[in-house]
Design a protein around this motif. Structure first.
Motif, PDB file in Angstrom:
ATOM      1  N   LEU A  75       4.208  -1.932 -13.790  1.00  0.00           N
ATOM      2  CA  LEU A  75       3.371  -0.988 -14.534  1.00  0.00           C
ATOM      3  C   LEU A  75       3.900  -0.781 -15.954  1.00  0.00           C
ATOM      4  CD1 LEU A  75       2.769   1.628 -11.679  1.00  0.00           C
ATOM      5  CD2 LEU A  75       1.161  -0.102 -12.517  1.00  0.00           C
ATOM      6  N   VAL A  76       5.222  -0.634 -16.076  1.00  0.00           N
ATOM      7  CA  VAL A  76       5.818  -0.457 -17.403  1.00  0.00           C
ATOM      8  C   VAL A  76       5.598  -1.710 -18.248  1.00  0.00           C
ATOM      9  CG1 VAL A  76       8.000  -0.179 -18.645  1.00  0.00           C
ATOM     10  CG2 VAL A  76       7.502   1.265 -16.663  1.00  0.00           C
ATOM     11  N   ALA A  77       5.734  -2.879 -17.621  1.00  0.00           N
ATOM     12  CA  ALA A  77       5.516  -4.121 -18.350  1.00  0.00           C
ATOM     13  C   ALA A  77       4.096  -4.220 -18.882  1.00  0.00           C
ATOM     14  CB  ALA A  77       5.825  -5.319 -17.443  1.00  0.00           C
ATOM     15  N   ASP A  78       3.155  -3.587 -18.168  1.00  0.00           N
ATOM     16  CA  ASP A  78       1.755  -3.603 -18.594  1.00  0.00           C
ATOM     17  C   ASP A  78       1.402  -2.414 -19.480  1.00  0.00           C
ATOM     18  OD1 ASP A  78       1.422  -5.945 -17.210  1.00  0.00           O
ATOM     19  OD2 ASP A  78       0.526  -5.021 -15.445  1.00  0.00           O
ATOM     20  N   GLY A  79       2.433  -1.708 -19.977  1.00  0.00           N
ATOM     21  CA  GLY A  79       2.208  -0.657 -20.958  1.00  0.00           C
ATOM     22  C   GLY A  79       1.920   0.717 -20.403  1.00  0.00           C
ATOM     23  N   ARG A  80       2.235   0.970 -19.131  1.00  0.00           N
ATOM     24  CA  ARG A  80       1.982   2.291 -18.532  1.00  0.00           C
ATOM     25  C   ARG A  80       3.269   3.117 -18.518  1.00  0.00           C
ATOM     26  NH1 ARG A  80      -1.954  -0.765 -18.198  1.00  0.00           N
ATOM     27  NH2 ARG A  80      -3.706  -0.560 -16.741  1.00  0.00           N
ATOM     28  N   VAL A 128       1.560   8.174 -11.559  1.00  0.00           N
ATOM     29  CA  VAL A 128       2.565   8.768 -10.681  1.00  0.00           C
ATOM     30  C   VAL A 128       2.632   7.884  -9.442  1.00  0.00           C
ATOM     31  CG1 VAL A 128       3.232  10.756  -9.294  1.00  0.00           C
ATOM     32  CG2 VAL A 128       2.136  11.100 -11.521  1.00  0.00           C
ATOM     33  N   LEU A 129       3.816   7.371  -9.182  1.00  0.00           N
ATOM     34  CA  LEU A 129       4.032   6.419  -8.085  1.00  0.00           C
ATOM     35  C   LEU A 129       4.915   7.078  -7.035  1.00  0.00           C
ATOM     36  CD1 LEU A 129       3.568   3.523  -7.098  1.00  0.00           C
ATOM     37  CD2 LEU A 129       5.514   2.805  -8.486  1.00  0.00           C
ATOM     38  N   ILE A 130       4.368   7.274  -5.836  1.00  0.00           N
ATOM     39  CA  ILE A 130       5.063   8.026  -4.789  1.00  0.00           C
ATOM     40  C   ILE A 130       5.531   7.095  -3.680  1.00  0.00           C
ATOM     41  CG2 ILE A 130       4.839   9.869  -3.082  1.00  0.00           C
ATOM     42  CD1 ILE A 130       2.604  11.026  -4.851  1.00  0.00           C
ATOM     43  N   VAL A 188       6.336   0.558   7.171  1.00  0.00           N
ATOM     44  CA  VAL A 188       7.363   0.847   8.168  1.00  0.00           C
ATOM     45  C   VAL A 188       8.743   0.563   7.588  1.00  0.00           C
ATOM     46  CG1 VAL A 188       5.797   0.296  10.059  1.00  0.00           C
ATOM     47  CG2 VAL A 188       7.323  -1.469   9.166  1.00  0.00           C
ATOM     48  N   ASN A 189       9.760   0.991   8.337  1.00  0.00           N
ATOM     49  CA  ASN A 189      11.136   0.750   7.913  1.00  0.00           C
ATOM     50  C   ASN A 189      11.440  -0.748   7.883  1.00  0.00           C
ATOM     51  OD1 ASN A 189      12.050   3.514   7.763  1.00  0.00           O
ATOM     52  ND2 ASN A 189      11.894   3.567   9.986  1.00  0.00           N
ATOM     53  N   GLY A 190      12.209  -1.149   6.871  1.00  0.00           N
ATOM     54  CA  GLY A 190      12.685  -2.522   6.819  1.00  0.00           C
ATOM     55  C   GLY A 190      11.788  -3.504   6.104  1.00  0.00           C
ATOM     56  N   THR A 191      10.674  -3.041   5.561  1.00  0.00           N
ATOM     57  CA  THR A 191       9.769  -3.966   4.872  1.00  0.00           C
ATOM     58  C   THR A 191      10.124  -4.125   3.398  1.00  0.00           C
ATOM     59  OG1 THR A 191       8.207  -2.183   4.385  1.00  0.00           O
ATOM     60  CG2 THR A 191       7.852  -3.429   6.417  1.00  0.00           C
ATOM     61  N   GLY A 192      11.121  -3.347   2.920  1.00  0.00           N
ATOM     62  CA  GLY A 192      11.462  -3.390   1.502  1.00  0.00           C
ATOM     63  C   GLY A 192      10.572  -2.484   0.677  1.00  0.00           C
ATOM     64  N   LYS A 193      10.137  -1.386   1.278  1.00  0.00           N
ATOM     65  CA  LYS A 193       9.156  -0.504   0.657  1.00  0.00           C
ATOM     66  C   LYS A 193       9.696   0.183  -0.596  1.00  0.00           C
ATOM     67  CE  LYS A 193       8.421   3.022   2.966  1.00  0.00           C
ATOM     68  NZ  LYS A 193       9.350   3.700   2.047  1.00  0.00           N
ATOM     69  N   THR A 194      10.890   0.769  -0.528  1.00  0.00           N
ATOM     70  CA  THR A 194      11.445   1.454  -1.694  1.00  0.00           C
ATOM     71  C   THR A 194      11.744   0.470  -2.820  1.00  0.00           C
ATOM     72  OG1 THR A 194      12.391   3.212  -0.311  1.00  0.00           O
ATOM     73  CG2 THR A 194      13.325   2.927  -2.514  1.00  0.00           C
ATOM     74  N   THR A 195      12.291  -0.682  -2.465  1.00  0.00           N
ATOM     75  CA  THR A 195      12.536  -1.716  -3.472  1.00  0.00           C
ATOM     76  C   THR A 195      11.225  -2.161  -4.111  1.00  0.00           C
ATOM     77  OG1 THR A 195      14.511  -2.491  -2.319  1.00  0.00           O
ATOM     78  CG2 THR A 195      13.466  -4.026  -3.848  1.00  0.00           C
ATOM     79  N   THR A 196      10.194  -2.321  -3.286  1.00  0.00           N
ATOM     80  CA  THR A 196       8.889  -2.720  -3.813  1.00  0.00           C
ATOM     81  C   THR A 196       8.337  -1.662  -4.753  1.00  0.00           C
ATOM     82  OG1 THR A 196       8.398  -4.039  -1.841  1.00  0.00           O
ATOM     83  CG2 THR A 196       6.525  -3.325  -3.167  1.00  0.00           C
ATOM     84  N   THR A 197       8.543  -0.388  -4.413  1.00  0.00           N
ATOM     85  CA  THR A 197       8.083   0.694  -5.288  1.00  0.00           C
ATOM     86  C   THR A 197       8.775   0.620  -6.639  1.00  0.00           C
ATOM     87  OG1 THR A 197       7.756   2.105  -3.339  1.00  0.00           O
ATOM     88  CG2 THR A 197       7.782   3.193  -5.474  1.00  0.00           C
ATOM     89  N   GLY A 198      10.096   0.359  -6.619  1.00  0.00           N
ATOM     90  CA  GLY A 198      10.830   0.220  -7.878  1.00  0.00           C
ATOM     91  C   GLY A 198      10.356  -0.975  -8.686  1.00  0.00           C
ATOM     92  N   LYS A 199      10.097  -2.081  -8.004  1.00  0.00           N
ATOM     93  CA  LYS A 199       9.603  -3.271  -8.710  1.00  0.00           C
ATOM     94  C   LYS A 199       8.194  -3.042  -9.253  1.00  0.00           C
ATOM     95  CE  LYS A 199      12.344  -6.719  -6.193  1.00  0.00           C
ATOM     96  NZ  LYS A 199      12.299  -7.948  -5.366  1.00  0.00           N
ATOM     97  N   LEU A 200       7.384  -2.288  -8.487  1.00  0.00           N
ATOM     98  CA  LEU A 200       6.038  -1.989  -8.955  1.00  0.00           C
ATOM     99  C   LEU A 200       6.082  -1.135 -10.217  1.00  0.00           C
ATOM    100  CD1 LEU A 200       3.001  -2.038  -8.662  1.00  0.00           C
ATOM    101  CD2 LEU A 200       3.170  -0.196  -6.967  1.00  0.00           C
ATOM    102  N   LEU A 236       8.196  -9.574  -8.115  1.00  0.00           N
ATOM    103  CA  LEU A 236       6.969  -9.035  -7.531  1.00  0.00           C
ATOM    104  C   LEU A 236       5.819  -9.440  -8.447  1.00  0.00           C
ATOM    105  CD1 LEU A 236       5.855  -7.154  -5.237  1.00  0.00           C
ATOM    106  CD2 LEU A 236       5.897  -5.329  -6.946  1.00  0.00           C
ATOM    107  N   ALA A 237       4.852 -10.165  -7.907  1.00  0.00           N
ATOM    108  CA  ALA A 237       3.804 -10.740  -8.747  1.00  0.00           C
ATOM    109  C   ALA A 237       2.423 -10.346  -8.245  1.00  0.00           C
ATOM    110  CB  ALA A 237       3.923 -12.264  -8.765  1.00  0.00           C
ATOM    111  N   PRO A 238       1.476 -10.142  -9.155  1.00  0.00           N
ATOM    112  CA  PRO A 238       0.077  -9.947  -8.741  1.00  0.00           C
ATOM    113  C   PRO A 238      -0.406 -11.181  -7.984  1.00  0.00           C
ATOM    114  CG  PRO A 238       0.384  -9.329 -11.047  1.00  0.00           C
ATOM    115  CD  PRO A 238       1.648 -10.014 -10.620  1.00  0.00           C
TER     116      PRO A 238
END
Length: 404
Positions: A228-233, A290-292, A212-224, A389-391
């Motif tokens: 992924l890049v840090a793990d070589g993807r 691909v991260l949507i 939903v709106n306001g959960t930090g979804k787009t920011t979380t997508t960017g951090k995710l 953002l951490a596992p």
């Protein structure tokens, strides 16, 4: 006498003649132009042009040249037009994200500060000399306040009562060990918490982020994407949130920082079309993932939720979705469970991301949401930093909770 008169007349005539000659000489001197100095060249006046009615004089013979003999002036090279210098934007520096392994351990102190009330409260109550009914009720209230949920709280209290009764003695170390075991049991250490990034087909892994709106979804997508890049993807981002003007710009900025390309469309465009194109580009580029990012849907808006289902169906034309992550704000508590339930009815949630865990003492939401959906919490957000953002690691989480 006559001679005297004649002589006077002659003298008068001579005087008149001398005077006249002097006047004429003076006039001629005034009208004569000044003599040019010998060094100045003489300017010859061209002959006057003939007038109408004048007879033409004989033409003068002059030597004439043919057109071949006439030399044309050499063409001067036209200097190239000087254009205004274009100042290129400085290239975006590609950052090297921190490896995801061990992030939660590094952020443990931050997590411990936010969850200190829950852990310390439980240990203090369990350390009382007499654990009567009033004390167990206080333990229940502490767990419910932390959003553990009614059913998990009842289960935890019953197990604790039984084990404390059997043990008999309750040293601080024994109590901490006991509480740790029971909390880990509720958190389900048997869950597979790995973020799925590989497709069973010869195509990129496809992940969709919802919430939903306001959960930090787009920011979380960017951090995710950074995780992924840090793990070589290698990552391609799809900016399918077309309803919020800054969402695509925000996601693109996150992608540029780690060298990930963002597929976007016009504001207000069809989210399903952009998601489809993102997967198509990911296949063409040979990307790993691909991260949507989808628009923040209000769970009370049936039409918008139906559209989210459409995005999922369109993306699956390329192949199955490998991961659908639901982003929840940990500070919303039980309201987050309502959101989770509705989203689970529209798309098959495979994992949960809890954001703002550093801003709440209600860490029990991890237990509650897992129990509600039957899917694991895979990532938690513990701050506003790019690598916060951490596992999710149950052992590190519980250790931070009770100070073990």
């Amino acid at each position: 006498m006559v001679d005297i008169v004649i002589l006077a007349v002659v003298i008068a005539l001579v005087v008149v003649g001398v005077i006249s000659g002097f006047v004429v000489t003076s006039r001629r001197k005034k009208q004569r132009p000044p003599k040019a100095p010998s060094s100045t060249p003489t300017i010859t006046t061209p002959p006057a042009e003939p007038h109408v009615g004048d007879e033409a004089g004989p033409s003068r013979e002059e030597s004439r040249r043919t057109i071949e003999e006439v030399g044309l002036p050499e063409a001067t090279a036209t200097p190239p037009a000087v254009e205004d210098p274009v100042v290129a934007a400085p290239p975006v520096a590609i950052e090297v994200p921190e490896p995801s392994a061990g992030r939660l351990v590094r952020l443990r102190a931050r997590l411990a500060r936010s969850q200190n009330t829950l852990g310390k409260g439980l240990l203090t109550l369990l350390s009382r000399e007499h654990l009567d009914e009033e004390t167990w009720e206080e333990i229940e209230d502490t767990l419910l306040t932390a959003d553990v949920g009614v059913a998990p709280t009842h289960e935890l209290v019953e197990r604790l009562r039984e084990r404390v009764r059997v043990l008999g003695t309750r040293t601080p170390d024994e109590l901490r060990s006991l509480l740790r075991e029971e909390l880990l049991a509720l958190l389900r250490t048997d869950f597979d918490r790995a973020v799925k990034t590989e497709s069973g087909l010869d195509t990129p892994g496809v992940m969709m982020v919802v919430g939903v709106n306001g959960t930090g979804k787009t920011t979380t997508t960017g951090k995710l994407a950074r995780v992924l890049v840090a793990d070589g993807r290698s990552v391609v981002l799809g900016a399918a949130d077309t309803f919020r003007a800054a969402a695509a710009d925000q996601l693109q900025t996150w992608g540029e920082r780690v060298g990930a390309r963002t597929v976007r469309g016009p504001e207000g465009g069809d989210p399903a079309s952009i998601a489809f194109d993102a997967v198509k580009e990911g296949i063409a580029e040979g990307a790993d993932v691909v991260l949507i990012d989808t628009a923040g849907r209000l769970h009370t808006k049936t039409g918008l939720m139906d559209e989210l289902g459409k995005v999922k169906r369109v993306v699956e034309k390329h192949g199955p979705l490998d991961e659908v992550l639901l982003v929840l704000d940990a500070t919303t508590g039980q309201n987050g469970l309502v959101q989770a339930r509705v989203f689970a009815e529209v798309v098959d949630i495979t994992g949960i991301v809890l954001t703002k865990m550093d801003g709440t003492a209600k860490g029990g939401i991890v237990i509650a949401v897992q129990r509600e959906l039957g899917v694991p919490v895979k990532l938690i957000g513990l701050g506003e930093g790019a690598d916060d953002l951490a596992p999710f690691e149950p052992e590190a989480f519980v250790d931070a909770l009770i100070g073990g």
